[in-house]
Structure formats: structure tokens, C-alpha cells
Design a protein around this motif. Sequence first.
Motif, PDB file in Angstrom:
ATOM      1  N   ALA A 603      33.980  23.057   7.320  1.00  0.00           N
ATOM      2  CA  ALA A 603      33.833  24.344   6.633  1.00  0.00           C
ATOM      3  C   ALA A 603      34.668  24.318   5.362  1.00  0.00           C
ATOM      4  CB  ALA A 603      34.292  25.486   7.534  1.00  0.00           C
ATOM      5  N   PRO A 604      34.140  24.860   4.253  1.00  0.00           N
ATOM      6  CA  PRO A 604      34.910  24.845   3.005  1.00  0.00           C
ATOM      7  C   PRO A 604      36.093  25.806   3.057  1.00  0.00           C
ATOM      8  CG  PRO A 604      32.880  26.078   2.725  1.00  0.00           C
ATOM      9  CD  PRO A 604      32.813  25.456   4.093  1.00  0.00           C
ATOM     10  N   GLY A 605      37.050  25.584   2.175  1.00  0.00           N
ATOM     11  CA  GLY A 605      38.185  26.495   2.074  1.00  0.00           C
ATOM     12  C   GLY A 605      37.774  27.836   1.503  1.00  0.00           C
ATOM     13  N   TYR A 606      38.708  28.759   1.469  1.00  0.00           N
ATOM     14  CA  TYR A 606      38.399  30.107   1.003  1.00  0.00           C
ATOM     15  C   TYR A 606      39.616  30.709   0.306  1.00  0.00           C
ATOM     16  CZ  TYR A 606      40.996  31.435   5.215  1.00  0.00           C
ATOM     17  OH  TYR A 606      41.965  31.561   6.169  1.00  0.00           O
ATOM     18  N   GLY A 607      39.355  31.693  -0.518  1.00  0.00           N
ATOM     19  CA  GLY A 607      40.398  32.472  -1.162  1.00  0.00           C
ATOM     20  C   GLY A 607      39.900  33.886  -1.362  1.00  0.00           C
ATOM     21  N   VAL A 608      40.620  34.875  -0.851  1.00  0.00           N
ATOM     22  CA  VAL A 608      40.186  36.270  -0.956  1.00  0.00           C
ATOM     23  C   VAL A 608      41.335  37.119  -1.476  1.00  0.00           C
ATOM     24  CG1 VAL A 608      38.389  36.134   0.802  1.00  0.00           C
ATOM     25  CG2 VAL A 608      40.724  36.643   1.492  1.00  0.00           C
ATOM     26  N   LEU A 609      40.966  38.183  -2.175  1.00  0.00           N
ATOM     27  CA  LEU A 609      41.931  39.096  -2.791  1.00  0.00           C
ATOM     28  C   LEU A 609      41.708  40.502  -2.257  1.00  0.00           C
ATOM     29  CD1 LEU A 609      44.079  39.812  -4.987  1.00  0.00           C
ATOM     30  CD2 LEU A 609      42.145  40.117  -6.576  1.00  0.00           C
ATOM     31  N   HIS A 610      42.803  41.155  -1.850  1.00  0.00           N
ATOM     32  CA  HIS A 610      42.762  42.535  -1.379  1.00  0.00           C
ATOM     33  C   HIS A 610      43.668  43.396  -2.269  1.00  0.00           C
ATOM     34  CE1 HIS A 610      41.147  40.476   2.093  1.00  0.00           C
ATOM     35  NE2 HIS A 610      42.315  39.957   2.402  1.00  0.00           N
ATOM     36  N   LYS A 633      33.784  37.230  -1.436  1.00  0.00           N
ATOM     37  CA  LYS A 633      33.688  35.838  -1.023  1.00  0.00           C
ATOM     38  C   LYS A 633      32.993  35.752   0.329  1.00  0.00           C
ATOM     39  CE  LYS A 633      34.968  31.396  -0.891  1.00  0.00           C
ATOM     40  NZ  LYS A 633      34.528  30.382  -1.857  1.00  0.00           N
ATOM     41  N   HIS A 634      32.038  34.840   0.458  1.00  0.00           N
ATOM     42  CA  HIS A 634      31.368  34.585   1.732  1.00  0.00           C
ATOM     43  C   HIS A 634      31.926  33.287   2.300  1.00  0.00           C
ATOM     44  CE1 HIS A 634      27.599  37.023   0.306  1.00  0.00           C
ATOM     45  NE2 HIS A 634      28.707  37.752   0.390  1.00  0.00           N
ATOM     46  N   TYR A 635      32.573  33.363   3.447  1.00  0.00           N
ATOM     47  CA  TYR A 635      33.285  32.200   3.969  1.00  0.00           C
ATOM     48  C   TYR A 635      33.343  32.254   5.485  1.00  0.00           C
ATOM     49  CZ  TYR A 635      37.171  35.521   4.374  1.00  0.00           C
ATOM     50  OH  TYR A 635      37.966  36.597   4.696  1.00  0.00           O
ATOM     51  N   ALA A 636      33.555  31.089   6.101  1.00  0.00           N
ATOM     52  CA  ALA A 636      33.666  30.980   7.556  1.00  0.00           C
ATOM     53  C   ALA A 636      35.133  31.044   7.969  1.00  0.00           C
ATOM     54  CB  ALA A 636      33.053  29.671   8.035  1.00  0.00           C
ATOM     55  N   VAL A 637      35.415  31.787   9.053  1.00  0.00           N
ATOM     56  CA  VAL A 637      36.799  31.909   9.526  1.00  0.00           C
ATOM     57  C   VAL A 637      36.996  31.336  10.923  1.00  0.00           C
ATOM     58  CG1 VAL A 637      37.444  33.852   8.073  1.00  0.00           C
ATOM     59  CG2 VAL A 637      36.348  34.289  10.274  1.00  0.00           C
ATOM     60  N   THR A 638      35.962  31.309  11.740  1.00  0.00           N
ATOM     61  CA  THR A 638      36.057  30.708  13.076  1.00  0.00           C
ATOM     62  C   THR A 638      34.744  29.984  13.375  1.00  0.00           C
ATOM     63  OG1 THR A 638      35.172  32.616  14.301  1.00  0.00           O
ATOM     64  CG2 THR A 638      37.550  32.582  13.899  1.00  0.00           C
ATOM     65  N   ALA A 639      34.796  29.159  14.416  1.00  0.00           N
ATOM     66  CA  ALA A 639      33.596  28.431  14.842  1.00  0.00           C
ATOM     67  C   ALA A 639      33.677  28.171  16.333  1.00  0.00           C
ATOM     68  CB  ALA A 639      33.466  27.106  14.091  1.00  0.00           C
ATOM     69  N   ASP A 640      32.515  28.076  16.969  1.00  0.00           N
ATOM     70  CA  ASP A 640      32.487  27.608  18.350  1.00  0.00           C
ATOM     71  C   ASP A 640      32.943  26.151  18.381  1.00  0.00           C
ATOM     72  OD1 ASP A 640      31.574  30.013  19.238  1.00  0.00           O
ATOM     73  OD2 ASP A 640      29.498  29.382  19.524  1.00  0.00           O
ATOM     74  N   HIS A 641      33.661  25.785  19.450  1.00  0.00           N
ATOM     75  CA  HIS A 641      34.175  24.421  19.558  1.00  0.00           C
ATOM     76  C   HIS A 641      33.016  23.435  19.691  1.00  0.00           C
ATOM     77  CE1 HIS A 641      37.563  21.703  20.302  1.00  0.00           C
ATOM     78  NE2 HIS A 641      36.742  21.057  21.108  1.00  0.00           N
ATOM     79  N   MET A 642      33.009  22.418  18.839  1.00  0.00           N
ATOM     80  CA  MET A 642      31.963  21.397  18.847  1.00  0.00           C
ATOM     81  C   MET A 642      32.575  20.028  19.124  1.00  0.00           C
ATOM     82  SD  MET A 642      29.529  22.261  15.598  1.00  0.00           S
ATOM     83  CE  MET A 642      28.281  21.090  16.152  1.00  0.00           C
ATOM     84  N   VAL A 643      31.759  19.144  19.653  1.00  0.00           N
ATOM     85  CA  VAL A 643      32.197  17.772  19.903  1.00  0.00           C
ATOM     86  C   VAL A 643      31.726  16.856  18.779  1.00  0.00           C
ATOM     87  CG1 VAL A 643      32.151  15.839  21.500  1.00  0.00           C
ATOM     88  CG2 VAL A 643      32.247  18.180  22.376  1.00  0.00           C
ATOM     89  N   ASP A 644      30.411  16.787  18.564  1.00  0.00           N
ATOM     90  CA  ASP A 644      29.872  15.904  17.520  1.00  0.00           C
ATOM     91  C   ASP A 644      28.625  16.548  16.943  1.00  0.00           C
ATOM     92  OD1 ASP A 644      28.911  13.877  15.894  1.00  0.00           O
ATOM     93  OD2 ASP A 644      29.338  12.276  17.332  1.00  0.00           O
ATOM     94  N   VAL A 654      27.282  27.321  14.181  1.00  0.00           N
ATOM     95  CA  VAL A 654      28.447  27.531  15.046  1.00  0.00           C
ATOM     96  C   VAL A 654      29.524  28.376  14.378  1.00  0.00           C
ATOM     97  CG1 VAL A 654      28.095  25.382  16.307  1.00  0.00           C
ATOM     98  CG2 VAL A 654      29.517  25.377  14.249  1.00  0.00           C
ATOM     99  N   PHE A 655      29.298  28.828  13.142  1.00  0.00           N
ATOM    100  CA  PHE A 655      30.340  29.487  12.358  1.00  0.00           C
ATOM    101  C   PHE A 655      30.195  31.012  12.391  1.00  0.00           C
ATOM    102  CE2 PHE A 655      29.660  25.286  10.536  1.00  0.00           C
ATOM    103  CZ  PHE A 655      30.952  24.797  10.480  1.00  0.00           C
ATOM    104  N   ARG A 656      31.340  31.680  12.186  1.00  0.00           N
ATOM    105  CA  ARG A 656      31.363  33.139  12.071  1.00  0.00           C
ATOM    106  C   ARG A 656      31.997  33.519  10.736  1.00  0.00           C
ATOM    107  NH1 ARG A 656      32.366  31.919  17.348  1.00  0.00           N
ATOM    108  NH2 ARG A 656      31.030  32.950  18.894  1.00  0.00           N
ATOM    109  N   PRO A 657      31.391  34.472  10.023  1.00  0.00           N
ATOM    110  CA  PRO A 657      31.885  34.808   8.688  1.00  0.00           C
ATOM    111  C   PRO A 657      33.075  35.762   8.718  1.00  0.00           C
ATOM    112  CG  PRO A 657      29.953  36.125   9.197  1.00  0.00           C
ATOM    113  CD  PRO A 657      30.150  35.197  10.368  1.00  0.00           C
ATOM    114  N   GLY A 658      33.873  35.688   7.650  1.00  0.00           N
ATOM    115  CA  GLY A 658      34.953  36.638   7.453  1.00  0.00           C
ATOM    116  C   GLY A 658      34.439  37.920   6.820  1.00  0.00           C
TER     117      GLY A 658
END
Length: 671
Positions: A603-610, A633-644, A654-658
Amino acid sequence: MSPIDVKGETAERAAAREYARSILGNVSIRFTEDVKEHAAIGLADALASLPGVYVQRPSGQEAARVSMRGSGIASTGIRGIRLLRDGLPLGRLDDMNEAIYADIMSAHRIDVYRGASSLQYGASTLGGALNLISPTAYNDPGATARMEAGSDGFRRIQLKGGKVFESGLDVYVSASHYETDSFRENAAERSSRLYANIGYAFSATSRGRLHITEERYTGQLPGTLTLEQIRNTPWMAHPQNRAAGAYIHTSPRWHLAYQQEWDIGEDRLTAGVFHTGTKFDSPTQVARARYDATDYGLSLRHEINRLLNGHANRFVWGVNAGRGDGDNSLVVPAMPGVTAGGPGTIRDRRSNIEVFAQNTYQLNDRLSFIGGAQFAQARRSTDNSLAATLRPIITQYPDGSASRTYTSLNPSIGAIYDLGMEAQVYANLTRSHEAPASLAFFNGYPVAGFPPSVRTATLEQQRATTFEIGVRGGDRQFGWDIAVYRSRVNNELLAIANTLAPTLPTINVNSSSDTEHSGLELGLHGTKSLPLLSASMDWNFAYTWNHFRFDGHPNYGNNRLPGIPDHVLQAGFTYRHTNGFYIGPRIELGSSWYADQANSLKAPGYGVLHLQTGYVARGGYRFFIDARNLGDKHYAVTADHMVDARVAGTSSAVFRPGQVKAIFAGIEKRW
């Protein structure tokens, strides 16, 4: 925060800082009054900007993922962290908890114990403990009404009040209701909470307090997305979740606890009992689960303060004991390519007994030695009865019965040295353990063949040895907390894919190799007086470096463990005028992170401003506006655990957005 805080620190906050510096290990104390300067949506807002704590609130919901030092790295809730209220368990005895159990609107402050620092409450987990200190009529007197509203149908109202009576009785009550439609489809949440405590001073040296909590929660489950979907359409739900109308509904969850304290000279004896019950119904795209669990137990803690050979000595010992059981059922609905299956019943049982002791010996005015240990015994058992049509689908809950007893001795040793000038250095070496949850210790592993079969096994407990060194100090004008740690983990609780059906949930497993959790936790904060402006500038800076990896895994070598960014930075500045006006930005930065053990999907990095602003007016009024993710910003913050992620048939959704761009506002009145 009232205008008086511009001028100086309250006695309560100064005492809390000194308490944190008496603990061996990295400890943070967060007053919820500070959190309520902006929208306080859940535990994620209360723990934001604390180094070493990775907390995210995916999909704009209250439900959050919390991990400290890589604890529960394969989970999406709270695992490997003891959740407490005033030192008593607030959730399940096997530490399989959810962020919605910790209502920050009914907490006065939250004490964050990382790793070994939680031993004084008998906890010995990799992550540590979160202890909610309750509001009472003494620390939160009078009455308060608070209303919040904002984007995507967000609304919250809270009424609370406390009163001390001359008879020695004191009463505190909080009632709140929260709801949101969220920015995603099939992601609405509703909750109603009632919390009350009643205290009574039997004498100058004896006091008791009864805690009563009832919670009703309904949260839709929007599911996971691909990275492309998060970039372009983060508001959509996973098609199967939307088709199933997936949700979870508790009806209700309750928590009862009573604590009695006795002051015996310079010593203190505390005894407590607790009872927690949770019922929920959760239809999802995989199965419909009905869950009915009860946990209960007792706690004893004795603090003894004496002079030993002319030197101050503090000895704490205690016992925690509890039992829990669950009666659960499963039914699989018909899905494309899957035949309906069921019913299935899972009757799980759990019990814990922990005996702990810790001694702090002050050799001189600057140096203290601390040593302690915990003996823990955890028992897990389950009786699973699954219909034949259900067994090929729900392999993580195999048909049959199993029981297992886990025993562990966890020593701890360290020292605190006062450098002078409000500065300390400390170091500790500790052992920790984590027994698997009663719903997770017995697993089925699919074996290829015709027809396919299932091999069953029980999990080992996770154990770790951790070395930590840190330096802390300063005051309200400038303070710092810096800690470096390294944990060697054996049998870390992870997950593997269902080899016969990669689209179904992963299966619990111990790591095939040792793992290493290392990190740096850097927290800086301060206040700069601006006398020419009759104002001050508060600032904070929290940086966390996470280095979690396998060590010689037979398939994945020294790959990074998935799920948490290597680098996380949070910073904020708040301008405060003596007339009560405040305004300031906050930033969050996170590096890219792997989503699978094979390190093939990132998942790519992210930067958000509040930006937040508000006004504390005379007469007890407070107003605020809180703008989140101003750049949308549209970004992923968590994911279901994956093996391969490369395995054929494995979904990359498998990702969930912030949280996307949103604005919240609120008003509060105190009497």
C-alpha cells in the motif's frame, strides 16, 4: 481545555506526569478533556499522536484497529493489549477486544502502558495495556451537555453529570447517542451508551465504587477494496458485503464492576470483581454468526511502601482470576459457487489466573532498581459441532472438541536513573506471553485430496523477550519521551490462507519462524508563551519507527510482517489566546507498507492535513469546528492479513480506506 491552561499546568496534570515517570517503561497519559477540543469519534481520536501506538479508524467508523509495538499484527481490532477500566478487565479475558468497548466519552483519562510497563496490573502482553480512568463526581463535577454534528450524517449527543453528597456518597452518570452514515456504502453506525458509577466513603481510609455500563451498537460492515478502488471510488462497499447487507448488532453489551480500597498506613489494598456480557448477531458475506459471551472474575492488588535498609521501597503484588464462556452459532448462506451450509455451534470456554509481584528499591536519590515477575496459567477449551455441509466452508472452526492449558513465568528487571534537571533514563528486560483466544486456539487446516480433508491442531502460546531503553523528561514548556525496544518473538500468532479456498477467511497459525519487533518511539511536546499576543502556542510531535520482520522463515526469509507502516509521523500546533480562542493544524504521515507476508503487495504511503478551531467562552460554553483530510487524500489505513497476494485465486481486495474530506462541529455547555 479552559483558558487557565494557557497560564499554567493544573496540579492534576503535574501529578499524572510524575506518576508516569515512576513506571518502568514508556507510559503516556491522555486526558480526554484535550480530545474533546475537536470531534471525538472514538478511541482512535483519543490515542492519536501517541508514539508507538498505531491506531486507525477505517471507513470513517468508530470501530478502530489499535496496535502497540506490533501487537495483534494479524488482527483488525485490539489483540495483545489488555483493556482495563480502573485496573479491572473491560473486555474479554483472552484479550480479544474491540475499540468500541472503550468509550472515551465515559473516561476521564486514558493511561497507555507499552510493553513491560503494564506489569503492575498483572498484564504481560507484547503490546501492554490501555487503562481507562473513570470520571467521578470529584474529578468531573457538575453537569455537561454536548452536541456534535458533521459530514455523512455524523451526530452525537451526550448528557452527563456528577454530584457529591455530604453523606460520603457520590454519583456520576453519562448517557450518549452516536450515529453516522459514513462516507462508504453499507457503513452506517449507531450506538447508545449508558455509564454510571456510584462511590461511597465508608471512612477516611475505606471507599468503594460500583460501575455500571450498558451499550447497544449496530455497525454495518462495508468490507474491503482494492488499492485502485480506494484511489478512485473509496465510498463503495465490497459487492458481497453490500449484497449480504453485512452488519454486526450487539443487544446489548453490559459491564458491571465493583472496587473496594483500603488505606493501611502508607499502604493500599484494592479488591475488585467484574462481570461482562456481550451478545451480537452478525450476518456477513461468508456466514451468519450469533455470539453470546460472558466473562467474570476478581482482582486483588496490594501496594506496600516501607523503608528497607534506610531506603524507600515499594512492593506491589496481586492476583487476577477469571472465567469466560461463549455459546455461538454459524450458518452459511447460499452464495455464487458456494452451497448453503449449517447449522454449526461453537461452545468456547476460557479461564485465566495471574499472580504477579513487582518491587521498586530506591538505592539513592537518583537510582531505583525494579524487579518483578508474573506467573500465568490460561486454559482454553471448545466444543464445535458443525453440519457436514458447513465443514468444507468454515475450516477455521473444525468439527470436534479440544482443550489446552498454557503456563508461563514472565520475569522483568530494570532500573530508572534520575539525571537531574527533570530528566530520567530507564532500561528493562522482560518476558511476555499471549495465549490464543478461545475462539482461535483450535483450528482446521485443509488437506488436498478427494474428498478434501481437514487436519486439526491447537495453537501454541506466543512468547517474547523484550529489551527497552528510554529517556524522558521536561515539563509543560518542553517535554520528551524517547524509547527504543527490540522484541524476539517465538510462535507469533499470525494467519495462513485457506489453500483450498483462498477467497475465504485466513486460518490462525503460529509463525513458522521466530519474528523480531523493533522500534523507536519519539514524542516531543511543549508550550511557547507569546506575551505580546496574550497567547501561547502548544505543539506536539510524535514519530514511530516500526521494524517488524520474520527471522529465517522457511518460505519468506526475513520479509517484513505486513499491516503496519515502517514510519508514522503526527504533529500538531495550536495557537491559544487568553480569551479562549484556539486554532491549529494537525498532520499525519505514513510510509508505504506491505499487505502480505510474501511482500508482493504494498500500500502506498499517505499524508493528510487537518485543521481545528474553537472558542471556550465564559459561562461554561465551548464551540469547535474540526476539518479532516483537507486535501481529500484517498488512502489505505488497514488491510486483512494476507499470506501471498500472488497465489492464484487470491483477491487483492483486502484494504480499507481512511477518512476522506469531512467537517465536524460541536457545542458544549457546562454547569
